[in-house]
Design an enzyme around this catalytic site. Structure first.
Site, PDB file in Angstrom:
ATOM      1  N   ARG A  50      54.108  58.304  38.802  1.00  0.00           N
ATOM      2  CA  ARG A  50      52.888  57.782  39.417  1.00  0.00           C
ATOM      3  C   ARG A  50      51.640  58.249  38.677  1.00  0.00           C
ATOM      4  O   ARG A  50      50.572  57.637  38.805  1.00  0.00           O
ATOM      5  CB  ARG A  50      52.812  58.166  40.901  1.00  0.00           C
ATOM      6  CG  ARG A  50      51.567  57.625  41.607  1.00  0.00           C
ATOM      7  CD  ARG A  50      51.676  57.683  43.120  1.00  0.00           C
ATOM      8  NE  ARG A  50      52.018  58.986  43.623  1.00  0.00           N
ATOM      9  CZ  ARG A  50      51.184  60.020  43.728  1.00  0.00           C
ATOM     10  NH1 ARG A  50      49.926  59.906  43.323  1.00  0.00           N
ATOM     11  NH2 ARG A  50      51.596  61.164  44.224  1.00  0.00           N
ATOM     12  N   TYR A 103      36.282  34.586  38.062  1.00  0.00           N
ATOM     13  CA  TYR A 103      37.569  34.320  38.707  1.00  0.00           C
ATOM     14  C   TYR A 103      37.424  34.498  40.213  1.00  0.00           C
ATOM     15  O   TYR A 103      36.820  35.472  40.684  1.00  0.00           O
ATOM     16  CB  TYR A 103      38.640  35.253  38.138  1.00  0.00           C
ATOM     17  CG  TYR A 103      39.924  35.247  38.924  1.00  0.00           C
ATOM     18  CD1 TYR A 103      40.597  34.054  39.157  1.00  0.00           C
ATOM     19  CD2 TYR A 103      40.452  36.413  39.449  1.00  0.00           C
ATOM     20  CE1 TYR A 103      41.775  34.042  39.894  1.00  0.00           C
ATOM     21  CE2 TYR A 103      41.624  36.416  40.177  1.00  0.00           C
ATOM     22  CZ  TYR A 103      42.283  35.218  40.404  1.00  0.00           C
ATOM     23  OH  TYR A 103      43.439  35.210  41.135  1.00  0.00           O
ATOM     24  N   ASP A 173      35.723  40.793  31.130  1.00  0.00           N
ATOM     25  CA  ASP A 173      37.108  40.391  31.365  1.00  0.00           C
ATOM     26  C   ASP A 173      37.511  39.509  30.182  1.00  0.00           C
ATOM     27  O   ASP A 173      37.027  38.386  30.035  1.00  0.00           O
ATOM     28  CB  ASP A 173      37.207  39.631  32.690  1.00  0.00           C
ATOM     29  CG  ASP A 173      38.642  39.276  33.065  1.00  0.00           C
ATOM     30  OD1 ASP A 173      39.474  39.148  32.147  1.00  0.00           O
ATOM     31  OD2 ASP A 173      38.925  39.095  34.267  1.00  0.00           O
ATOM     32  N   LYS A 198      48.834  37.480  31.884  1.00  0.00           N
ATOM     33  CA  LYS A 198      48.527  36.244  31.179  1.00  0.00           C
ATOM     34  C   LYS A 198      48.968  36.323  29.713  1.00  0.00           C
ATOM     35  O   LYS A 198      50.135  36.489  29.438  1.00  0.00           O
ATOM     36  CB  LYS A 198      47.037  35.934  31.326  1.00  0.00           C
ATOM     37  CG  LYS A 198      46.506  36.041  32.776  1.00  0.00           C
ATOM     38  CD  LYS A 198      47.290  35.222  33.781  1.00  0.00           C
ATOM     39  CE  LYS A 198      46.613  35.098  35.139  1.00  0.00           C
ATOM     40  NZ  LYS A 198      46.465  36.342  35.897  1.00  0.00           N
TER      41      LYS A 198
END
Length: 382
Positions: A50, A103, A173, A198
């Site tokens: 983690r 977005y 982004d 993506k």
């Protein structure tokens, strides 16, 4: 800057075969915990997945190298990456400037979650740097940019934003362009992020995100990203980062084919009478064409199309066969969607609402002739 050519670094950066077995591919370290050599004596620097894992580290180093960054931190999704960046950079009473074509998921998070914490936002047309400059306030901490934007494929001049950002942190982004087509840090960005789901992953089989930075550009940014990585637990699994890293190795060759096909698709659709306008920065008619030529090496694999009516747009989405009706983008297969009722339905009624006549196409790497033939038969059904 990368030490080698882009594709060489995409294949080799971040990992060297170990001296024990010499595996060519990055191993999947599927362990939640790691043996320690003594009290607080970590073997290789890892204690618990983690907070860190060798497979994850390999992907982070590779993406940082390709972006020309000093560091990168991977997360379980693109939205997890967005959320962490906002948490690190904003506090109650702060202000953020957002693109009017951001977005939908990003704007939803800002408007519906961070606004409840007292973070104000102003929506502007980021293709006009003067509007960005006018929106900056004393409490503005972040300017949030995408380029090309999602879904209208507007082009934002990163250098121009860097010149007017004043005391704010410029976040870019870079998902639609990928580090192969655009290097925001070289243009003045302070923070760069991706949905690795993506183009970086590239095969529609893994979800992830990554945030990149330059040491000293934003105070304590790297340290804070690492804290949130462990505190919140938005860490990606070793299996997911292995798949993402495998996809990264072929990013350059895939992007070249995406661009080839997208240019052909955009040119074909631009000549059709049913089409009102094609949004593709590679077309000379695109308002951002010259800026895109300046800051991108090619124009990307995304094409958006405005039809004459909403019904035509919906029918077109339902009529393609090779272009699969589905959300997401950036995979090897071609996808088509209707943003107003799919990916961007959350911004209906807001300043970011998208037109119903719009169709967004993620152009894959199939044979060009097959893609054009599918578009042709779909247009005949309108």
């Amino acid at each position: 800057m990368t030490a080698n050519g882009f594709t060489t670094d995409a294949i080799h950066a971040g990992y060297e075969p170990d001296s024990l077995y010499g595996p060519i591919n990055t191993p999947i370290y599927a362990s939640t915990t790691f043996a320690q050599d003594g009290l607080a004596e970590l073997r290789g620097g890892y204690e618990y997945t983690r907070v860190g894992n060798p497979t994850v580290t390999a992907l982070e180093k590779a993406v940082a190298t390709l972006e020309g960054a000093d560091f990168a931190v991977a997360y379980a999704s693109g939205m997890a990456a967005v959320d962490v960046v906002l948490r690190v950079l904003l506090k109650p009473g702060d202000h953020i400037v957002v693109s009017n074509d951001a977005y939908g998921g990003t704007y939803r998070l800002i408007q519906q979650v961070f606004s409840l914490w007292g973070v104000e936002n102003t929506v502007v047309d980021m293709t006009k740097p003067e509007e960005v400059a006018a929106a900056v306030q004393d409490n503005t901490k972040v300017i949030w940019a995408e380029t090309p934007t999602n879904p209208m494929l507007d082009i934002v001049d990163i250098e121009a934003l860097a010149a007017v950002k004043q005391h704010a942190t410029l976040v870019v982004d870079n998902t639609f362009a990928s580090p192969y087509l655009q290097k925001p840090f070289e243009l003045g960005a302070d923070v760069v992020l991706h949905s690795t789901t993506k183009y970086i992953g590239g095969h529609s089989d893994v979800v992830g995100g990554v945030v990149c930075g330059i040491e000293g550009k934003v105070a304590d940014f790297h340290e804070q990203l690492r804290f949130f990585f462990g505190w919140v637990g938005a860490n990606p699994s070793p299996f997911d980062t292995y798949l993402t890293g495998r996809g990264l190795k072929t990013l350059a060759v895939r992007m070249d084919r995406h661009c080839d096909n997208a240019e052909a698709v955009a040119t074909y659709l631009d000549a059709q009478p049913q089409v009102a306008r094609v949004c593709y920065p590679g077309l000379e008619s695109h308002p951002g064409h010259e800026v895109a030529k300046k800051q991108m090496t090619r124009f990307g694999g995304m094409v958006s199309v405005l039809f004459q009516t909403t019904e035509q747009a919906k029918q077109f989405c339902k009529s393609t066969k090779l272009f699969c009706l589905a959300e997401s983008l950036g995979g090897v297969e071609s996808l088509i969607e209707h943003p107003a009722t799919m990916t961007h339905v959350s911004v209906a009624g807001s300043a970011l609402e998208v037109p119903g006549e719009l169709v967004r196409i993620s152009v894959g790497i199939e044979d060009e002739a097959d893609l054009i033939a599918d578009l042709e038969q779909a247009l005949k059904q309108l």
